[in-house]
Each structure stands twice: as C-alpha cells, then as structure tokens.
Design a protein around this motif. Sequence first.
Motif, PDB file in Angstrom:
ATOM      1  N   HIS A   1      87.607  12.930  46.993  1.00  0.00           N
ATOM      2  CA  HIS A   1      88.603  13.143  45.938  1.00  0.00           C
ATOM      3  C   HIS A   1      88.640  14.615  45.544  1.00  0.00           C
ATOM      4  O   HIS A   1      87.622  15.203  45.184  1.00  0.00           O
ATOM      5  CB  HIS A   1      88.288  12.273  44.715  1.00  0.00           C
ATOM      6  N   CYS A   2      89.819  15.197  45.583  1.00  0.00           N
ATOM      7  CA  CYS A   2      89.976  16.632  45.304  1.00  0.00           C
ATOM      8  C   CYS A   2      89.618  16.952  43.854  1.00  0.00           C
ATOM      9  O   CYS A   2      90.021  16.254  42.930  1.00  0.00           O
ATOM     10  CB  CYS A   2      91.405  17.060  45.591  1.00  0.00           C
ATOM     11  N   SER A   3      88.882  18.047  43.677  1.00  0.00           N
ATOM     12  CA  SER A   3      88.499  18.461  42.325  1.00  0.00           C
ATOM     13  C   SER A   3      89.675  19.057  41.563  1.00  0.00           C
ATOM     14  O   SER A   3      89.607  19.218  40.348  1.00  0.00           O
ATOM     15  CB  SER A   3      87.368  19.497  42.399  1.00  0.00           C
ATOM     16  N   LEU A   4      90.769  19.381  42.269  1.00  0.00           N
ATOM     17  CA  LEU A   4      91.892  20.039  41.593  1.00  0.00           C
ATOM     18  C   LEU A   4      93.167  19.194  41.551  1.00  0.00           C
ATOM     19  O   LEU A   4      93.712  18.964  40.483  1.00  0.00           O
ATOM     20  CB  LEU A   4      92.194  21.382  42.286  1.00  0.00           C
ATOM     21  N   CYS A   5      93.666  18.746  42.710  1.00  0.00           N
ATOM     22  CA  CYS A   5      95.027  18.177  42.751  1.00  0.00           C
ATOM     23  C   CYS A   5      95.043  16.657  42.786  1.00  0.00           C
ATOM     24  O   CYS A   5      96.111  16.056  42.913  1.00  0.00           O
ATOM     25  CB  CYS A   5      95.811  18.757  43.931  1.00  0.00           C
ATOM     26  N   GLU A   6      93.868  16.032  42.660  1.00  0.00           N
ATOM     27  CA  GLU A   6      93.768  14.567  42.546  1.00  0.00           C
ATOM     28  C   GLU A   6      94.155  13.826  43.820  1.00  0.00           C
ATOM     29  O   GLU A   6      94.381  12.613  43.796  1.00  0.00           O
ATOM     30  CB  GLU A   6      94.597  14.035  41.362  1.00  0.00           C
TER      31      GLU A   6
ATOM     32  N   VAL B   1      87.457  20.382  52.840  1.00  0.00           N
ATOM     33  CA  VAL B   1      88.334  20.744  51.715  1.00  0.00           C
ATOM     34  C   VAL B   1      89.625  19.935  51.759  1.00  0.00           C
ATOM     35  O   VAL B   1      90.020  19.395  52.795  1.00  0.00           O
ATOM     36  CB  VAL B   1      88.671  22.256  51.700  1.00  0.00           C
ATOM     37  N   CYS B   2      90.279  19.876  50.608  1.00  0.00           N
ATOM     38  CA  CYS B   2      91.487  19.065  50.436  1.00  0.00           C
ATOM     39  C   CYS B   2      92.631  19.559  51.332  1.00  0.00           C
ATOM     40  O   CYS B   2      92.958  20.740  51.329  1.00  0.00           O
ATOM     41  CB  CYS B   2      91.906  19.146  48.969  1.00  0.00           C
ATOM     42  N   PRO B   3      93.249  18.656  52.087  1.00  0.00           N
ATOM     43  CA  PRO B   3      94.365  19.057  52.945  1.00  0.00           C
ATOM     44  C   PRO B   3      95.596  19.522  52.166  1.00  0.00           C
ATOM     45  O   PRO B   3      96.452  20.202  52.712  1.00  0.00           O
ATOM     46  CB  PRO B   3      94.692  17.774  53.721  1.00  0.00           C
ATOM     47  N   VAL B   4      95.662  19.176  50.887  1.00  0.00           N
ATOM     48  CA  VAL B   4      96.829  19.577  50.090  1.00  0.00           C
ATOM     49  C   VAL B   4      96.633  20.971  49.499  1.00  0.00           C
ATOM     50  O   VAL B   4      97.520  21.819  49.567  1.00  0.00           O
ATOM     51  CB  VAL B   4      97.104  18.558  48.962  1.00  0.00           C
ATOM     52  N   CYS B   5      95.437  21.217  48.918  1.00  0.00           N
ATOM     53  CA  CYS B   5      95.268  22.473  48.171  1.00  0.00           C
ATOM     54  C   CYS B   5      94.072  23.308  48.621  1.00  0.00           C
ATOM     55  O   CYS B   5      93.900  24.428  48.149  1.00  0.00           O
ATOM     56  CB  CYS B   5      95.190  22.190  46.679  1.00  0.00           C
ATOM     57  N   GLY B   6      93.238  22.771  49.484  1.00  0.00           N
ATOM     58  CA  GLY B   6      92.121  23.564  49.992  1.00  0.00           C
ATOM     59  C   GLY B   6      90.911  23.621  49.077  1.00  0.00           C
ATOM     60  O   GLY B   6      89.998  24.410  49.317  1.00  0.00           O
TER      61      GLY B   6
HETATM   62 ZN    ZN Z   1      93.631  19.194  46.404  1.00  0.00          ZN
END
Ligand code: ZN
Length: 308
Positions: free
Chosen positions: A209-214, A183-188
């Motif tokens: 590539h994060c599905s939410l925060c790009e 999962v994305c280290p920025v937003c999970g």
């Molecule tokens: Zn993210």
Amino acid sequence: MSSIIQPGAIVPPSQEAPFVRLADRKHVFRRRAERLLDLADGHPLEPFLMFLGALARAQQDALDSLEHSNPVSPRPDTSGAGGAAVFPVQGWTRAPLWRDLLGSILDSVESAAPAATRQAIDRLRSMDDGELEDMAQRILDGDNEALDPAAAPLVASALQVYWTHLAGHADPGHLGEKRFSKVCPVCGSAPVSSMVRVGGVEQKLRYLHCSLCESDWHLERLTCSNCESTTSLQFMGIEGGSEAVKAEACGECRSYLKILYMDRDLDVDPVADDIATLALDLLMAEEGYERSGPNLLFVPGEEVADTN
Ligand SMILES: [Zn+2]
Ligand SMILES: [Zn+2]
C-alpha cells in the motif's frame, strides 16, 4: 467470471486480479477515520489516534471537494509505459491546489488538535508558498532530518489527498509492469505496509500500500518488499497484540514492513493499523531491523502522548 481458489493456496495475480488497485476515493479516508476511532478506544495512544481520526475525516472532506476538478493539466501520459510512475513524486510539478487543501485541512482539525499541533498549525499558516513547497519536497524525499515533526504530518496529509486525486486519473489497467517493484507504480513512493486481502479474485493476494497516493500494487507473499529475497523472512508480532498485524522481517537486508491480514480482521487499514502498532516498531528497532517504508502521518521521534 470468478475463479475457484483452494484454501491455503497462494496464487499469482490472474488476468482478473489487478496488478494495481487505485483508492476508493469516495471512502478511503472516511474508512480510515472510523478505523482510527475504533483503535483509539482504550489504546495507550488514544488522544493521538483520536486526532488522526479527525485528520482523516478532514482529508476525506478535502478529497470530496475535488470531485469535479481536474488539476491534471496538461494531461500526462497515463499509460505507465516502461513501468515508470505516472505521477512521480520526483519531477511532478505540484499544482498550487495542494496548498489550498492544506489550508482547509488545518481549518478543519484546529479545534481537535492538541496544543503542540495547534502551534504547528500556526507555524504552517505563517509560512510562505516557497517554505511550504520546500517542506513538501523534504517529506516526499524522505528527508526527515530537518522536518518539524508536529507540522510535517499535516503537510503530508494534504499531499496524500492531492496525490490520491491525481492517482484517480491513472489507468489502472496499464500501470506498472507485472514484476517486483519496491515503489508505487503510480507515484514512485515507498509502501507504508502491505495487506493480504480477502474476497473474489484478490482472495489471499498480498498488495503493498502506497504511503502517499493510497494505491496498492501486487507482490507475491513470502517475498521481501525491499530486496525481493525469499530466503529468510520472519513474521514477528507483539505478544498479546493483534494477530492481524505482523512485521515481515528480512534477514537478508535487515528491513521490515508490516503486513496486515484481512482474514483475521476485516477492518484493518494500512495506515491506521500501522500507527496503532508503534510498539511493534520499537520491538523491531531493538531487534536491529530498519523500517523500509514511511508512515507519513508520524515522524519518528515525535512526542505522541502530548495532549495538553
Ligand atoms: Zn503511490
Ligand atoms: Zn530484504
């Protein structure tokens, strides 16, 4: 400083290659809009891709409008200590600002929307704040069951802008621990796809590539992004389809995620090219593989050919 990378070499991130790359907020959605319009030309899903192009343009306008605003208050710990997400989808209190972004996006895309989407816009406008927050949470939870498939991508598009803005307040040098993360280290959030990059220290490195925060985060190539297995990966594509987009399928966990190759097409976009290759998702489903990460602009089962 630059490093010399031999052709064909798969290199781990050096000190110079970032583990996390944040979005280029001035251009991220604008480039996606251009890519969607290019992909739309002559595509079986042309009207749908054209609409998503308009949606991406509206996302960029919404993000641009936030240039001088700071919705991050109080300022959180952005150190990413312990590998925890800095702006986690689970637990982060969303500012009401995201609903303003949704309102401006709906106004922007209404005239370009097909009939079913215009009806979804009306439904969204009639919802109160609590109903919108519930819908947002279901999207962020990956709970597709009770989602309105025409309205959910519109809400998700506003959440993407909001979280991309939040992510801009993170310190990429201190995000995540340089080890496997699904999962994305920025937003999970889960990744939408991955991309093998070109240029400089990122040459031939693969980023999810994060599905939410790009945001992007590094993952070694030839490693399953879902279970970290390296033993039974296959790369599958549609015959006659783009060589720049493959499904990286894992025989261990029976999941797949698409992988995009910038050296085969410099303009690939992790969201646009994923949507434009829905035929590959159908093939993977037939082969018995399950997608490991969502594309928030498309709820599976949605009727995309409706352009009335
Ligand atoms: Zn993210
Ligand atoms: Zn796996």
